[in-house]
Design a protein around this motif. Structure first.
Motif, short mmCIF file in Angstrom:
data_model
loop_
_atom_site.label_atom_id
_atom_site.label_comp_id
_atom_site.label_asym_id
_atom_site.label_seq_id
_atom_site.Cartn_x
_atom_site.Cartn_y
_atom_site.Cartn_z
N SER A 163 0.86 -1.19 0.00
CA SER A 163 0.00 0.00 0.00
C SER A 163 0.89 1.24 0.00
CB SER A 163 -0.88 0.01 1.24
OG SER A 163 -0.06 0.23 2.38
N LEU A 164 0.27 2.40 -0.23
CA LEU A 164 1.05 3.64 -0.21
C LEU A 164 1.62 3.89 1.19
CD1 LEU A 164 -0.87 6.14 -2.50
CD2 LEU A 164 0.65 4.27 -3.09
N ALA A 165 0.86 3.47 2.20
CA ALA A 165 1.36 3.64 3.57
C ALA A 165 2.59 2.75 3.79
CB ALA A 165 0.27 3.29 4.57
N ASP A 166 2.56 1.51 3.23
CA ASP A 166 3.71 0.60 3.37
C ASP A 166 4.95 1.21 2.70
OD1 ASP A 166 2.06 -1.31 4.50
OD2 ASP A 166 1.69 -2.35 2.59
N VAL A 167 4.74 1.73 1.51
CA VAL A 167 5.87 2.29 0.75
C VAL A 167 6.34 3.60 1.39
CG1 VAL A 167 6.54 3.25 -1.48
CG2 VAL A 167 5.17 1.17 -1.41
N ASP A 168 5.40 4.32 1.98
CA ASP A 168 5.68 5.59 2.67
C ASP A 168 6.50 6.56 1.81
OD1 ASP A 168 5.68 7.54 4.60
OD2 ASP A 168 7.32 6.65 5.77
N LEU A 169 5.96 6.78 0.63
CA LEU A 169 6.64 7.63 -0.35
C LEU A 169 6.88 9.04 0.16
CD1 LEU A 169 7.05 6.45 -3.26
CD2 LEU A 169 5.47 8.21 -3.98
N ARG A 170 5.85 9.59 0.82
CA ARG A 170 5.98 10.96 1.33
C ARG A 170 7.00 11.03 2.45
NH1 ARG A 170 -0.13 12.08 1.84
NH2 ARG A 170 -0.60 12.45 -0.36
N GLY A 171 6.95 10.03 3.33
CA GLY A 171 7.86 10.03 4.46
C GLY A 171 9.30 9.81 4.00
N LYS A 172 9.51 8.86 3.09
CA LYS A 172 10.88 8.50 2.70
C LYS A 172 11.49 9.47 1.68
CE LYS A 172 11.15 3.53 3.53
NZ LYS A 172 10.19 2.52 3.02
N GLY A 174 9.46 12.27 0.09
CA GLY A 174 8.83 13.60 0.04
C GLY A 174 7.97 13.83 -1.19
N CYS A 175 7.88 12.84 -2.08
CA CYS A 175 7.02 13.05 -3.26
C CYS A 175 5.68 12.35 -3.05
CB CYS A 175 7.70 12.62 -4.55
SG CYS A 175 8.59 11.09 -4.46
N SER A 176 4.71 12.72 -3.86
CA SER A 176 3.35 12.18 -3.73
C SER A 176 2.90 11.50 -5.00
CB SER A 176 2.36 13.31 -3.44
OG SER A 176 2.54 13.77 -2.13
N ILE A 177 2.00 10.54 -4.82
CA ILE A 177 1.39 9.89 -5.98
C ILE A 177 0.07 10.60 -6.24
CG2 ILE A 177 0.41 7.75 -6.85
CD1 ILE A 177 2.46 6.20 -5.37
N VAL A 178 -0.08 11.15 -7.43
CA VAL A 178 -1.33 11.85 -7.75
C VAL A 178 -2.34 10.93 -8.42
CG1 VAL A 178 -0.43 14.19 -7.80
CG2 VAL A 178 -0.29 12.81 -9.85
N ALA A 189 -5.89 10.78 -6.98
CA ALA A 189 -5.62 11.15 -5.60
C ALA A 189 -5.77 9.93 -4.66
CB ALA A 189 -6.55 12.28 -5.14
N PRO A 190 -4.93 8.92 -4.86
CA PRO A 190 -5.04 7.70 -4.06
C PRO A 190 -4.75 7.96 -2.58
CG PRO A 190 -2.99 7.69 -5.28
CD PRO A 190 -3.76 8.88 -5.77
N ALA A 191 -5.29 7.07 -1.75
CA ALA A 191 -5.13 7.21 -0.30
C ALA A 191 -4.10 6.19 0.21
CB ALA A 191 -6.47 6.98 0.37
N ALA A 192 -3.75 6.31 1.46
CA ALA A 192 -2.71 5.48 2.07
C ALA A 192 -3.00 3.99 1.91
CB ALA A 192 -2.58 5.84 3.55
N LYS A 193 -4.27 3.61 1.93
CA LYS A 193 -4.62 2.18 1.89
C LYS A 193 -4.57 1.60 0.46
CE LYS A 193 -9.62 2.83 1.26
NZ LYS A 193 -9.36 3.42 -0.03
P1 ATP Z 1 1.38 10.91 8.22
O1 ATP Z 1 0.57 10.03 9.10
O2 ATP Z 1 2.73 10.34 7.87
O3 ATP Z 1 1.43 12.34 8.61
P2 ATP Z 1 -0.82 11.32 6.54
O4 ATP Z 1 -1.42 12.11 7.58
O5 ATP Z 1 -0.88 11.82 5.13
O6 ATP Z 1 0.65 10.92 6.84
P3 ATP Z 1 -2.13 8.97 5.58
O7 ATP Z 1 -2.92 9.72 4.62
O8 ATP Z 1 -2.76 7.87 6.36
O9 ATP Z 1 -1.49 9.90 6.66
O10 ATP Z 1 -0.89 8.36 4.83
C1 ATP Z 1 0.10 7.60 5.48
C2 ATP Z 1 1.32 7.55 4.63
O11 ATP Z 1 0.99 6.97 3.37
C3 ATP Z 1 1.85 8.93 4.27
O12 ATP Z 1 2.78 9.40 5.22
C4 ATP Z 1 2.53 8.68 2.95
O13 ATP Z 1 3.84 8.24 3.09
C5 ATP Z 1 1.71 7.57 2.36
N1 ATP Z 1 0.79 8.12 1.38
C6 ATP Z 1 -0.53 8.27 1.48
N2 ATP Z 1 -1.06 8.80 0.36
C7 ATP Z 1 -0.03 9.00 -0.46
C8 ATP Z 1 0.10 9.54 -1.79
N3 ATP Z 1 -0.95 9.95 -2.49
N4 ATP Z 1 1.32 9.60 -2.31
C9 ATP Z 1 2.39 9.18 -1.64
N5 ATP Z 1 2.35 8.69 -0.42
C10 ATP Z 1 1.16 8.59 0.18
#
Ligand code: ATP
Ligand code: ATP
Ligand code: CA
Length: 219
Positions: A163-172, A174-178, A189-193
């Motif tokens: 899942s996007l949360a597993d990959v943690d793209l934003r955390g690792k 800093g970029c986002s998947i649109v 605009a996919p969600a973490a799950k």
């Molecule tokens: P955090 O809990 O880290 O502050 P968040 O509030 O955005 O993140 P979620 O929306 O549950 O929480 O997402 C958890 C993690 O899943 C995000 O930190 C991010 O790494 C990843 N994630 C979710 N959506 C995306 C996306 N569209 N593109 C990239 N990563 C995403």
């Protein structure tokens, strides 16, 4: 402004490919070339074709060039013809004029003439192919600015099933998947799950460095 009718001057490889694609997209295209063979080759494919020299003002007038929303000058080798056809289209009042340039200087001249868009097919394709060769997952990209890019990447095997949360793209990185383009449909605009699969294409937005780092993590 929606462009509906196109006139393409020069039906070489670039002009004919452009014309075919515009037809496929449902637009009307008039193709002009001074070479009879080129005109015949394209006659069944475009809305209209005319054999004429586009550097003659009367010719462009008689085919009603001014009624077209967009004119594309796709003449390359004959720079003089390219420049003359371009100025005539502009003077006739074609709303948008696009021209192909074969060299930097040719492009600069077209720019001075107020051409709306200048295309350097070989140069730009060379740049794109270089990016794709060094990044095997990269399918396409748009440079938003010097710093930011939108990249279309094939999902690597190592991310398949995560899942996007597993990959943690934003955390690792800093970029986002649109968006995630899946064989069954696109998720905007996919969600973490949301889960990635190796058949998918993901659309990433971020800085060039972030996107590069992200690709370097693929194995
Ligand atoms: P955090 O809990 O880290 O502050 P968040 O509030 O955005 O993140 P979620 O929306 O549950 O929480 O997402 C958890 C993690 O899943 C995000 O930190 C991010 O790494 C990843 N994630 C979710 N959506 C995306 C996306 N569209 N593109 C990239 N990563 C995403
Ligand atoms: P491509 O790479 O797209 O095949 P090119 O850069 O090699 O094209 P040319 O072959 O010089 O460019 O020109 C493309 C087309 O434009 C040719 O089919 C040619 O006949 C046509 N053309 C050149 N000059 C004129 C003109 N004055 N009026 C109409 N057509 C022209
Ligand atoms: Ca050529």
């Amino acid at each position: 402004m929606k462009l509906n009718q196109f006139v393409i001057i020069g039906l070489g490889r670039f002009g004919s490919s452009l014309g075919r694609e515009l037809i496929r997209l449902g637009y009307e295209v008039l193709g002009v070339d001074r070479d009879e063979e080129k005109v015949q080759e394209m006659s069944g494919m475009l809305t209209h074709t005319v054999m004429a020299d586009a550097t003659e003002e009367d010719v462009l007038r008689s085919i009603g060039a001014r009624n077209f929303d967009c004119g594309v000058v796709a003449i390359g080798d004959d720079i003089q013809a390219s420049i003359l056809a371009t100025i005539l289209l502009k003077e006739l009042g074609v709303k948008k004029v696009v021209a192909k340039a074969v060299s930097d200087l040719h492009g600069r001249v077209l720019e001075r003439m107020g051409v709306d868009r200048i295309i350097y097919p070989e140069r730009d394709m060379g740049v794109r192919v270089a990016h794709q060769l060094v990044s095997p997952n990269l399918l396409d990209y748009i440079e938003l600015s010097q710093k930011y890019t939108i990249a279309e990447l094939a999902v690597p095997q190592c991310w398949s099933g995560k899942s996007l949360a597993d990959v943690d793209l934003r955390g690792k990185f800093g970029c986002s998947i649109v968006a995630i383009n899946k064989p069954g449909g696109i998720i905007i605009a996919p969600a973490a799950k949301d889960v990635l699969s190796k058949e998918d294409v993901m659309v990433l937005i971020g800085t060039n460095d972030q996107i590069e780092e992200c690709q370097e993590s693929f194995h």
